[in-house]
Design a protein around this motif. Structure first.
Motif, PDB file in Angstrom:
ATOM      1  N   SER A 123       0.641  60.265 -33.045  1.00 49.89           N
ATOM      2  CA  SER A 123       2.072  60.467 -33.264  1.00 49.89           C
ATOM      3  C   SER A 123       2.603  61.688 -32.517  1.00 49.89           C
ATOM      4  O   SER A 123       3.765  61.703 -32.091  1.00 49.89           O
ATOM      5  CB  SER A 123       2.367  60.617 -34.764  1.00 49.89           C
ATOM      6  OG  SER A 123       1.696  61.751 -35.301  1.00 49.89           O
ATOM      7  N   ILE A 124       1.754  62.716 -32.313  1.00 48.90           N
ATOM      8  CA  ILE A 124       2.193  63.953 -31.670  1.00 48.90           C
ATOM      9  C   ILE A 124       2.034  63.894 -30.156  1.00 48.90           C
ATOM     10  O   ILE A 124       2.903  64.359 -29.409  1.00 48.90           O
ATOM     11  CB  ILE A 124       1.407  65.159 -32.236  1.00 48.90           C
ATOM     12  CG1 ILE A 124       1.775  65.396 -33.696  1.00 48.90           C
ATOM     13  CG2 ILE A 124       1.674  66.420 -31.416  1.00 48.90           C
ATOM     14  CD1 ILE A 124       0.919  66.453 -34.359  1.00 48.90           C
ATOM     15  N   SER A 133       4.900  62.774 -27.623  1.00 53.24           N
ATOM     16  CA  SER A 133       5.993  63.740 -27.510  1.00 53.24           C
ATOM     17  C   SER A 133       5.575  64.957 -26.704  1.00 53.24           C
ATOM     18  O   SER A 133       6.331  65.448 -25.851  1.00 53.24           O
ATOM     19  CB  SER A 133       6.451  64.173 -28.908  1.00 53.24           C
ATOM     20  OG  SER A 133       6.935  63.072 -29.647  1.00 53.24           O
ATOM     21  N   GLY A 136       5.289  63.980 -23.021  1.00 58.66           N
ATOM     22  CA  GLY A 136       6.615  63.852 -22.424  1.00 58.66           C
ATOM     23  C   GLY A 136       7.249  65.205 -22.164  1.00 58.66           C
ATOM     24  O   GLY A 136       7.826  65.444 -21.089  1.00 58.66           O
ATOM     25  N   PHE A 137       7.123  66.111 -23.133  1.00 58.79           N
ATOM     26  CA  PHE A 137       7.662  67.461 -22.969  1.00 58.79           C
ATOM     27  C   PHE A 137       6.974  68.180 -21.820  1.00 58.79           C
ATOM     28  O   PHE A 137       7.630  68.852 -21.001  1.00 58.79           O
ATOM     29  CB  PHE A 137       7.472  68.232 -24.276  1.00 58.79           C
ATOM     30  CG  PHE A 137       7.800  69.693 -24.174  1.00 58.79           C
ATOM     31  CD1 PHE A 137       9.115  70.129 -24.192  1.00 58.79           C
ATOM     32  CD2 PHE A 137       6.780  70.633 -24.077  1.00 58.79           C
ATOM     33  CE1 PHE A 137       9.416  71.477 -24.099  1.00 58.79           C
ATOM     34  CE2 PHE A 137       7.071  71.975 -23.981  1.00 58.79           C
ATOM     35  CZ  PHE A 137       8.391  72.406 -23.995  1.00 58.79           C
TER      36      PHE A 137
END
Length: 202
Positions: A58-59, A62, A65-66
């Motif tokens: 889940s982490i 993100s 992408g960051f």
């Protein structure tokens, strides 16, 4: 057959070059981020915590992408005198600061990919691979339990480490900002010292 494995050697060579600029295995082993991750991993085992793989899956998207967005902005913004300065400035191991920053981004993305793949394959490793490998051994149940505990510990370490290495990337970006600021201040100082003094009006 040699041509078949050439692509693998090429990938291995690129990874080796990136980690040579990063500092090699010793840089990872003496990293405070790894040490903190190991301590947090041991704490998680002591709490009998589970479901680390859900956190990673889940982490990680993100964070990836960051990081990729930040890396794109970094590459796009580094040009001209700053780029020359980063290439010219050398770290203690002889690699340029530009190589160091690139290798830091590479390491972070690589760790994230490894953590995500490990989280996806963890159920297969614990429910199929371990029983298959240890099924015929004496005390197979005890070995299977110890193997599960070790794999679970590794998962927690990867989770914490993949988060903490963000700090390492941020520190490198902060150092680059400082270098850029020093270069700008030097330019302003040179402009000020080279400017012709104004003649006061009568």
């Amino acid at each position: 057959m040699a041509n078949f494995f050439s692509s693998y050697r090429s990938i291995g060579g690129h990874i080796s070059n990136a980690y040579a600029a990063y500092g090699g295995v010793m840089e990872i082993l003496r990293s405070p981020y790894l040490h903190i991750s190991l301590l947090l991993g041991l704490s998680s085992l002591a709490w009998n915590a589970k479901s680390w793989e859900n956190h990673i899956t889940s982490i990680s998207p993100s964070l990836l992408g960051f990081t990729l967005a930040g890396y794109t902005v970094f590459i796009a913004s580094v040009s001209g005198r700053l780029l020359k300065g980063l290439i010219k400035a050398k770290a203690s191991d002889g690699h340029s600061y530009f190589q160091k920053v690139n290798s830091a981004f590479f390491h972070f993305i690589f760790v994230q990919c490894v953590a995500t793949l490990y989280a996806i394959t963890f159920p297969a490793l614990t429910s199929f691979s371990l029983p298959l490998l240890l099924g015929g051994l004496p005390f197979a149940a005890q070995f299977n339990s110890a193997g599960y505990c070790l794999l679970n510990f590794l998962g927690w370490v990867l989770l914490f480490y993949s988060i903490l290495v963000v700090v390492a990337v941020l520190i490198w970006i902060y150092r680059i900002i400082n270098l850029n600021e020093q270069a700008v201040l030097k330019d302003l100082k040179d402009e000020g010292s080279g400017a012709d003094p104004k003649t006061p009006a009568n």
